[in-house]
Write an enzyme that holds these catalytic residues in place. Structure first.
Site, PDB file in Angstrom:
ATOM      1  N   ASP A  46       0.850  -1.203   0.000  1.00 45.98           N
ATOM      2  CA  ASP A  46       0.000   0.000   0.000  1.00 45.98           C
ATOM      3  C   ASP A  46       0.883   1.250   0.000  1.00 45.98           C
ATOM      4  OD1 ASP A  46      -2.932   1.093   0.747  1.00 45.98           O
ATOM      5  OD2 ASP A  46      -1.422   2.262   1.821  1.00 45.98           O
ATOM      6  N   TYR A  51       3.141   9.832  -0.716  1.00 45.99           N
ATOM      7  CA  TYR A  51       4.259   9.279   0.070  1.00 45.99           C
ATOM      8  C   TYR A  51       5.607   9.487  -0.640  1.00 45.99           C
ATOM      9  CZ  TYR A  51       0.448   6.646   2.402  1.00 45.99           C
ATOM     10  OH  TYR A  51      -0.702   6.263   3.047  1.00 45.99           O
ATOM     11  N   LYS A  76      -2.659   5.808  -4.341  1.00 44.24           N
ATOM     12  CA  LYS A  76      -3.746   6.763  -4.036  1.00 44.24           C
ATOM     13  C   LYS A  76      -3.538   8.079  -4.755  1.00 44.24           C
ATOM     14  CE  LYS A  76      -3.597   4.741   0.593  1.00 44.24           C
ATOM     15  NZ  LYS A  76      -2.175   4.613   0.937  1.00 44.24           N
ATOM     16  N   HIS A 107      -7.433   9.568  -1.994  1.00 44.35           N
ATOM     17  CA  HIS A 107      -6.757   9.533  -0.687  1.00 44.35           C
ATOM     18  C   HIS A 107      -7.591  10.190   0.426  1.00 44.35           C
ATOM     19  CE1 HIS A 107      -2.408   9.273   0.989  1.00 44.35           C
ATOM     20  NE2 HIS A 107      -3.270   9.110   1.963  1.00 44.35           N
TER      21      HIS A 107
HETATM   22  P1  NAD Z   1       0.928   1.568  11.921  1.00 46.35           P
HETATM   23  O1  NAD Z   1      -0.226   1.538  12.835  1.00 46.35           O
HETATM   24  O2  NAD Z   1       1.120   0.469  10.946  1.00 46.35           O
HETATM   25  O3  NAD Z   1       2.189   1.742  12.835  1.00 46.35           O
HETATM   26  C1  NAD Z   1       3.477   1.712  12.301  1.00 46.35           C
HETATM   27  C2  NAD Z   1       4.479   1.869  13.434  1.00 46.35           C
HETATM   28  O4  NAD Z   1       4.248   0.880  14.437  1.00 46.35           O
HETATM   29  C3  NAD Z   1       5.900   1.622  12.943  1.00 46.35           C
HETATM   30  O5  NAD Z   1       6.461   2.807  12.443  1.00 46.35           O
HETATM   31  C4  NAD Z   1       6.587   1.122  14.177  1.00 46.35           C
HETATM   32  O6  NAD Z   1       7.003   2.214  14.956  1.00 46.35           O
HETATM   33  C5  NAD Z   1       5.482   0.401  14.925  1.00 46.35           C
HETATM   34  N1  NAD Z   1       5.554  -1.071  14.721  1.00 46.35           N
HETATM   35  C6  NAD Z   1       5.335  -1.772  13.569  1.00 46.35           C
HETATM   36  N2  NAD Z   1       5.429  -3.092  13.801  1.00 46.35           N
HETATM   37  C7  NAD Z   1       5.721  -3.232  15.120  1.00 46.35           C
HETATM   38  C8  NAD Z   1       5.947  -4.345  15.951  1.00 46.35           C
HETATM   39  N3  NAD Z   1       5.857  -5.594  15.486  1.00 46.35           N
HETATM   40  N4  NAD Z   1       6.238  -4.101  17.250  1.00 46.35           N
HETATM   41  C9  NAD Z   1       6.305  -2.850  17.755  1.00 46.35           C
HETATM   42  N5  NAD Z   1       6.087  -1.744  17.012  1.00 46.35           N
HETATM   43  C10 NAD Z   1       5.803  -1.943  15.707  1.00 46.35           C
HETATM   44  O7  NAD Z   1       0.886   3.020  11.193  1.00 46.35           O
HETATM   45  P2  NAD Z   1       0.883   3.608   9.759  1.00 46.35           P
HETATM   46  O8  NAD Z   1       2.155   3.386   9.031  1.00 46.35           O
HETATM   47  O9  NAD Z   1       0.424   4.977   9.949  1.00 46.35           O
HETATM   48  O10 NAD Z   1      -0.274   2.819   8.983  1.00 46.35           O
HETATM   49  C11 NAD Z   1      -0.040   1.681   8.172  1.00 46.35           C
HETATM   50  C12 NAD Z   1      -0.224   2.004   6.706  1.00 46.35           C
HETATM   51  O11 NAD Z   1      -1.520   2.571   6.482  1.00 46.35           O
HETATM   52  C13 NAD Z   1       0.709   3.101   6.177  1.00 46.35           C
HETATM   53  O12 NAD Z   1       2.027   2.664   6.010  1.00 46.35           O
HETATM   54  C14 NAD Z   1       0.000   3.505   4.922  1.00 46.35           C
HETATM   55  O13 NAD Z   1       0.236   2.563   3.892  1.00 46.35           O
HETATM   56  C15 NAD Z   1      -1.449   3.467   5.373  1.00 46.35           C
HETATM   57  N6  NAD Z   1      -1.923   4.804   5.812  1.00 46.35           N
HETATM   58  C16 NAD Z   1      -2.928   5.387   5.085  1.00 46.35           C
HETATM   59  C17 NAD Z   1      -3.422   6.627   5.438  1.00 46.35           C
HETATM   60  C18 NAD Z   1      -4.526   7.226   4.635  1.00 46.35           C
HETATM   61  O14 NAD Z   1      -4.839   8.414   4.829  1.00 46.35           O
HETATM   62  N7  NAD Z   1      -5.153   6.472   3.749  1.00 46.35           N
HETATM   63  C19 NAD Z   1      -2.896   7.314   6.561  1.00 46.35           C
HETATM   64  C20 NAD Z   1      -1.875   6.709   7.284  1.00 46.35           C
HETATM   65  C21 NAD Z   1      -1.419   5.449   6.909  1.00 46.35           C
END
Ligand code: NAD
Length: 274
Positions: A46, A51, A76, A107
Site C-alpha cells: 500500500d 508518500y 492513491k 486519498h
Molecule cells: P501503523 O499503525 O502500521 O504503525 C506503524 C508503526 O508501528 C511503525 O512505524 C513502528 O514504529 C510500529 N511497529 C510496527 N510493527 C511493530 C511491531 N511488530 N512491534 C512494535 N512496534 C511496531 O501506522 P501507519 O504506518 O500509519 O499505517 C499503516 C499504513 O496505512 C501506512 O504505512 C499507509 O500505507 C497506510 N496509511 C494510510 C493513510 C490514509 O490516509 N489512507 C494514513 C496513514 C497510513
C-alpha cells in the site's frame, strides 16, 4: 510459505487481507524496505502519490521477479489532483513501473474543495480502461459515500480509514457492511499513539504466547478488516506477518471491544478538515 486469506470485493475481485504499508518510509530506503517485505512474504503493498516513494516500491517489485498476477498493489490519488486523475494516475503507474494498479483510492475527500465526485467519475473511467482493477476511497465518511451513491453507479470496493484498538470505527464499519464496502484499516497498530499499552491486550497476547502487535493484527483479521501494518524493520515485518497460528476467542474479542475510545481515539486528521 504463508497463505494470506483473500477477501472478495463488491466487483468480484479479491484482495489479500494482510498487506504492507509504506507511509513515511524514506524514498531512499523504500526499495530495500519493500524488498524485505516481499522476502518475508507480503504480496500486497500500500503506497500513495503523497508518500513520494512509489519509485522505490516499483524498483523493489521489478527486482523481485515476482509475477505480476501474484502481487496486489494499491496507490492513491493526491488531494490536489481530483480534477486531473488521468495524468496523476499515469504518473503513479510510471513511477511504479506498472501497466495497472490493483486498487486505486481517492486519498481524502477534501470536502472543502468539493471535487471528489469528479475524481470518482474519473476513477470509474480509468477502471473501464483497465488502468485500475478496483476503485476505492480513503477517509470517506458516510456523507461522502452517500453522495457517490447518489450520482454514480459504482460503489467503492474499499474505504481505507484510520482504525485501531483505541478507535474502532463501529458506525463506519456497520455502514460499510450494509453497503458492500470492505473496511481497510490504516494506522492499524495505533499510528500516532504507538502500540496499545492497554493491559487487556497485553494479557491476551501473553495468553497466546504472541506479541501485542501480533494480537492486534490478528484482531483486525478476525474483525474482517484489511490490515496494512508498516515497519522499516524486517524482524517486525515478519512478526506482523506471523499471525495465522492462533485465534482470539469471542471473549477476547469482546474484551478488546471495550478498549475503544470512540472519536477521542482518533490520532490522524479529521476527514472533514483535510
Ligand atoms: P501503523 O499503525 O502500521 O504503525 C506503524 C508503526 O508501528 C511503525 O512505524 C513502528 O514504529 C510500529 N511497529 C510496527 N510493527 C511493530 C511491531 N511488530 N512491534 C512494535 N512496534 C511496531 O501506522 P501507519 O504506518 O500509519 O499505517 C499503516 C499504513 O496505512 C501506512 O504505512 C499507509 O500505507 C497506510 N496509511 C494510510 C493513510 C490514509 O490516509 N489512507 C494514513 C496513514 C497510513
Amino acid at each position: 510459505m504463508t497463505t494470506v486469506p483473500a477477501l472478495t470485493m463488491n466487483d468480484g475481485l479479491t484482495i489479500p487481507q494482510l498487506g504492507f504499508g509504506v507511509f513515511r518510509v524514506d524514498p531512499e530506503q523504500t526499495e530495500s524496505v519493500v524488498a524485505d517485505a516481499l522476502e518475508v512474504g507480503y504480496r500486497h503493498i500500500d503506497t500513495a502519490a503523497l508518500y513520494y516513494n512509489e519509485g522505490g516500491v516499483g524498483a523493489a517489485l521489478k527486482a523481485s521477479g515476482i509475477p505480476r498476477d501474484e502481487l496486489f498493489i494499491t496507490t492513491k490519488l493526491g488531494n490536489d489532483r481530483h480534477e486531473d486523475v488521468a495524468a496523476a494516475l499515469q504518473e503513479s503507474l510510471d513511477a511504479l513501473g506498472l501497466d495497472y494498479v490493483d486498487l486505486y483510492l481517492i486519498h481524502w475527500p477534501v470536502p472543502k474543495q468539493d471535487k471528489y465526485l469528479t475524481a470518482w467519475e474519473s476513477l470509474i473511467a480509468a477502471r473501464e480502461e483497465g488502468l485500475i482493477r478496483s476503485a476505492g476511497v480513503s477517509n470517506f465518511l458516510p456523507e461522502h459515500l452517500d453522495r457517490l451513491a447518489e450520482f454514480t453507479d459504482l460503489v467503492p470496493a474499499v474505504n481505507q480509514i484510520e482504525l485501531h484498538v483505541e478507535f474502532q470505527q463501529r458506525e463506519l464499519r456497520a455502514y460499510h457492511a450494509a453497503h458492500g464496502i470492505l473496511t481497510e484499516a490504516w494506522g492499524p497498530l495505533g499510528h500516532g499513539l504507538g502500540l496499545s499499552s492497554d493491559p487487556r491486550i497485553a494479557a491476551i497476547a501473553q495468553a497466546h504466547g504472541v506479541t501485542v502487535a501480533q494480537a492486534i493484527v490478528r484482531w483486525h483479521l478476525q474483525l474482517g478488516n484489511i490490515v496494512i501494518p508498516k515497519s522499516n524493520h524486517r524482524e517486525r515485518m515478519a512478526e506482523n506477518f506471523d499471525v495465522f497460528g492462533f485465534e482470539l476467542s469471542a471473549a477476547e474479542l469482546a474484551s478488546i471491544a471495550e478498549i475503544d475510545k470512540g472519536a477521542a481515539g482518533r490520532t490522524g486528521r479529521d476527514p472533514r478538515e483535510v
